[in-house]
Motif scaffolding. Structure first.
Motif, PDB file in Angstrom:
ATOM      1  N   HIS A 137       0.898  -1.135  -0.015  1.00 36.13           N
ATOM      2  CA  HIS A 137      -0.165   0.092  -0.056  1.00 36.13           C
ATOM      3  C   HIS A 137       0.997   1.162   0.102  1.00 36.13           C
ATOM      4  CE1 HIS A 137      -3.537   2.597   0.778  1.00 36.13           C
ATOM      5  NE2 HIS A 137      -2.735   3.116   1.953  1.00 36.13           N
ATOM      6  N   SER A 138       1.979   1.219   0.708  1.00 39.22           N
ATOM      7  CA  SER A 138       2.784   2.327   0.724  1.00 39.22           C
ATOM      8  C   SER A 138       3.387   2.635  -0.683  1.00 39.22           C
ATOM      9  CB  SER A 138       3.997   2.272   1.937  1.00 39.22           C
ATOM     10  OG  SER A 138       3.589   2.012   3.079  1.00 39.22           O
ATOM     11  N   LEU A 139       3.900   1.704  -1.223  1.00 41.65           N
ATOM     12  CA  LEU A 139       4.415   1.777  -2.657  1.00 41.65           C
ATOM     13  C   LEU A 139       3.383   2.294  -3.785  1.00 41.65           C
ATOM     14  CD1 LEU A 139       6.529  -1.623  -3.158  1.00 41.65           C
ATOM     15  CD2 LEU A 139       7.416   0.789  -2.394  1.00 41.65           C
ATOM     16  N   LYS A 140       2.158   1.822  -3.593  1.00 37.34           N
ATOM     17  CA  LYS A 140       0.925   2.294  -4.241  1.00 37.34           C
ATOM     18  C   LYS A 140       0.810   3.815  -4.147  1.00 37.34           C
ATOM     19  CE  LYS A 140      -2.608  -0.465  -4.101  1.00 37.34           C
ATOM     20  NZ  LYS A 140      -3.553  -1.298  -3.617  1.00 37.34           N
ATOM     21  N   VAL A 141       0.723   4.163  -2.694  1.00 36.65           N
ATOM     22  CA  VAL A 141       0.537   5.692  -2.537  1.00 36.65           C
ATOM     23  C   VAL A 141       1.673   6.633  -3.199  1.00 36.65           C
ATOM     24  CG1 VAL A 141       0.481   7.358  -0.787  1.00 36.65           C
ATOM     25  CG2 VAL A 141      -0.737   5.086  -0.481  1.00 36.65           C
ATOM     26  N   GLY A 142       2.813   6.080  -3.050  1.00 33.89           N
ATOM     27  CA  GLY A 142       4.118   6.743  -3.579  1.00 33.89           C
ATOM     28  C   GLY A 142       4.142   6.834  -5.290  1.00 33.89           C
ATOM     29  N   THR A 143       3.814   5.867  -5.843  1.00 37.95           N
ATOM     30  CA  THR A 143       3.467   5.816  -7.214  1.00 37.95           C
ATOM     31  C   THR A 143       2.214   6.666  -7.644  1.00 37.95           C
ATOM     32  OG1 THR A 143       4.118   3.430  -7.400  1.00 37.95           O
ATOM     33  CG2 THR A 143       3.204   4.238  -9.162  1.00 37.95           C
TER      34      THR A 143
END
Length: 528
Positions: free
Chosen positions: A61-67
């Motif tokens: 989820h953290s990577l999805k928000v950053g992307t």
């Protein structure tokens, strides 16, 4: 002359010693600070690793928000996109930060609320500006102020309506924000329609990116989380009951009575007691998610909430069982061992039923029609027989002289407790005489619990009451087990679980434990 020279050398040596000792202390402080910083860094990294290791979806989820933030920032960073959308592209960044939630249902709920609120607010603001343009400048200002007051008051009042607050509270907030920004800006800006269009486009772009990331890139479904949470609660209750009964018949129970750390029993039912808010939130967000079942019908998420309520009521009994392990007055081990066999058998059968219910929900199939097996009824009957076989423990020694004589020769009899009320009065007067006059009033409140404890323990059969309460609570778990089974069967009927087959049953055997009064080791039944 020589004495002056020696004195000067001594002063130089002292100054040199002070400087060296000061440098040594400074070096020690630096080393200590460096050590503390290294320890802090290790703890921080350990905590970061622990959070990600507990649930790897957090990392995803953290990577999805950053992307998502990187993609939406291109509206500002790339010149062609910035010229086409304008400075209002910052609203897309704000939309991603606010809307992109951990689960797909939460993202859909906030995204649709934000889009619907923006659309309604923009349309109403454009209508207000169209009407206000037909008046003079002063009348226009009064009209805009009055409309802002009425719409703001009405929308805020609607937020108190339970249905609106539960389903569309965030949308009403966005409606208020967008309507006031556009309406007030229209007093100084002529082209308010352009502002509304740009605002809507940027929010639509942000919501589109959020929905793409939530629904198509490693989606986390709220319904699946609620489904797994229900399974986890059933398994936790099963482990807690069995571990609680095993610990109650352990010889080292008195030594662990004052432990305050979280033991496996507490961890098993803690998730059940704290699940009300989580279940309702997950069920609400799951209702916004697309139907991914084979029949594309409305999935009964509210039935999971009802099942969670029944499990919480069941968990209260487990809490009471756990409390029997921490009571001040405990039944002697010799008496407890008289009821060890039927209690452990009964707890094992209850645990077996709960595990079977968890397995049926996990596999989305109906539970076995014979889930309440004959072994459970046999264990209940054995416990009832064991309780009836020891009437002197619960009726007292004075009720029957024959039982009184038999009690004196029994190895499992209760310890004799002084029953003369004069002993209690003598202890009270002695303690009062030892207290100073000034402290008598302050210590009186502290003595009340001790006096109550002595009054309770002065009863001859008081040490038998805890085992009676424990056995009664264990029987209560069986009574409440029927309610849990009914809710699980109702869930399977509404959700159209597949029918039960003999090959689907997972055999969970609860062997009859051997009672060995001389041994303090009890079977664990695989409980961690």
């Amino acid at each position: 002359m020589s004495s002056k020279v020696h004195a000067g050398k001594e002063m130089e040596m002292e100054m040199g010693g002070n400087e060296s000792s000061g440098k040594t202390e400074e070096n020690n402080e630096r080393k200590s600070f460096s050590t503390r910083m290294q320890g802090l860094q290790r703890r921080v990294w350990a905590r970061i690793w622990e959070v990600g290791h507990e649930d790897p979806r957090r990392v995803i989820h953290s990577l999805k928000v950053g992307t998502s933030l990187t993609l939406v920032s291109l509206l500002y960073l790339m010149e062609p996109l910035f010229k086409g959308i304008g400075e209002n592209s910052i609203w897309a960044v704000m939309t991603v930060v606010v809307v992109l939630e951990f689960t797909a249902g939460a993202t859909l709920c906030k995204g649709l609320n934000r889009g619907l609120g923006t659309l309604l607010a923009g349309s109403l603001a454009y209508l207000i500006q169209y009407v206000a343009n037909e008046t003079s400048q002063v009348a226009r200002a009064i009209f805009v102020g009055a409309i802002v007051f009425m719409i703001g008051a009405a929308a805020t009042y609607m937020r108190f309506i339970p249905y609106i607050k539960k389903n569309y509270d965030y949308g009403v907030v966005i409606f208020l924000l967008t309507f006031n920004l556009i309406t007030v800006s229209s007093y100084r800006v002529d082209n308010v329609l352009k502002i509304a269009h740009e605002r809507f486009y940027t929010i639509a772009i942000g919501c589109g990116i959020c929905l793409f990331m939530s629904l198509l890139i490693f989606p986390n479904w709220s319904g699946e989380a609620l489904h797994n949470c229900t399974i986890y609660k059933l398994e936790g209750l099963a482990k807690s009951i069995e571990a609680c009964v095993n610990e109650y018949f352990d010889a080292k129970l008195a030594e662990r009575k004052d432990e305050t750390s979280e033991d496996p029993i507490y961890k098993g039912y803690k998730a059940v007691l704290d699940s009300k808010s989580t279940d309702e939130t997950l069920a609400f967000h799951a209702s916004w998610e697309p139907r991914h079942s084979r029949y594309c019908y409305i999935y009964p998420w509210q039935q999971y909430v009802k099942l969670g309520t029944v499990l919480r009521h069941f968990g209260y009994t487990v809490v009471a069982l756990h409390g029997c392990l921490r009571t001040e007055i405990q039944t002697p081990l010799a008496v407890r061992l008289l009821f060890k066999d039927p209690c452990i058998r009964l707890a094992g059968e209850v645990s077996k039923v709960l595990m079977e219910l968890a397995s049926s929900i996990r596999d989305r199939r109906n539970c076995s029609p014979e889930i309440l097996s004959d072994h459970l009824h046999e264990a209940l009957q054995d416990l009832n027989t064991a309780l009836k076989s020891q009437p002197r423990l619960f009726l007292g020694a004075e009720t029957n002289p024959v039982n009184n004589r038999n009690q004196q020769g029994s190895s499992a009899s209760l310890q004799t407790v002084k029953t003369d009320t004069s002993a209690l009065a003598e202890w009270r007067s002695k303690r009062a005489s030892e207290l100073p006059p000034k402290e008598g009033g302050e210590m009186r409140k502290m003595l009340r619990p001790q006096l109550s404890k002595i009054a309770i323990t002065s009863l001859e059969f008081s040490e038998a009451l805890p085992i009676a309460a424990f056995a009664s609570l264990l029987v209560e778990t069986v009574a409440r087990l029927d309610l849990v089974i009914e809710e699980v069967e109702e869930l399977g009927r509404i959700a159209r679980f597949k029918e039960f087959n003999l090959g689907d049953e997972i055999p969970i055997t609860c062997e009859k434990p051997r009672v060995d009064v001389s041994s303090n080791h009890l079977p664990t039944h695989g409980i961690e």
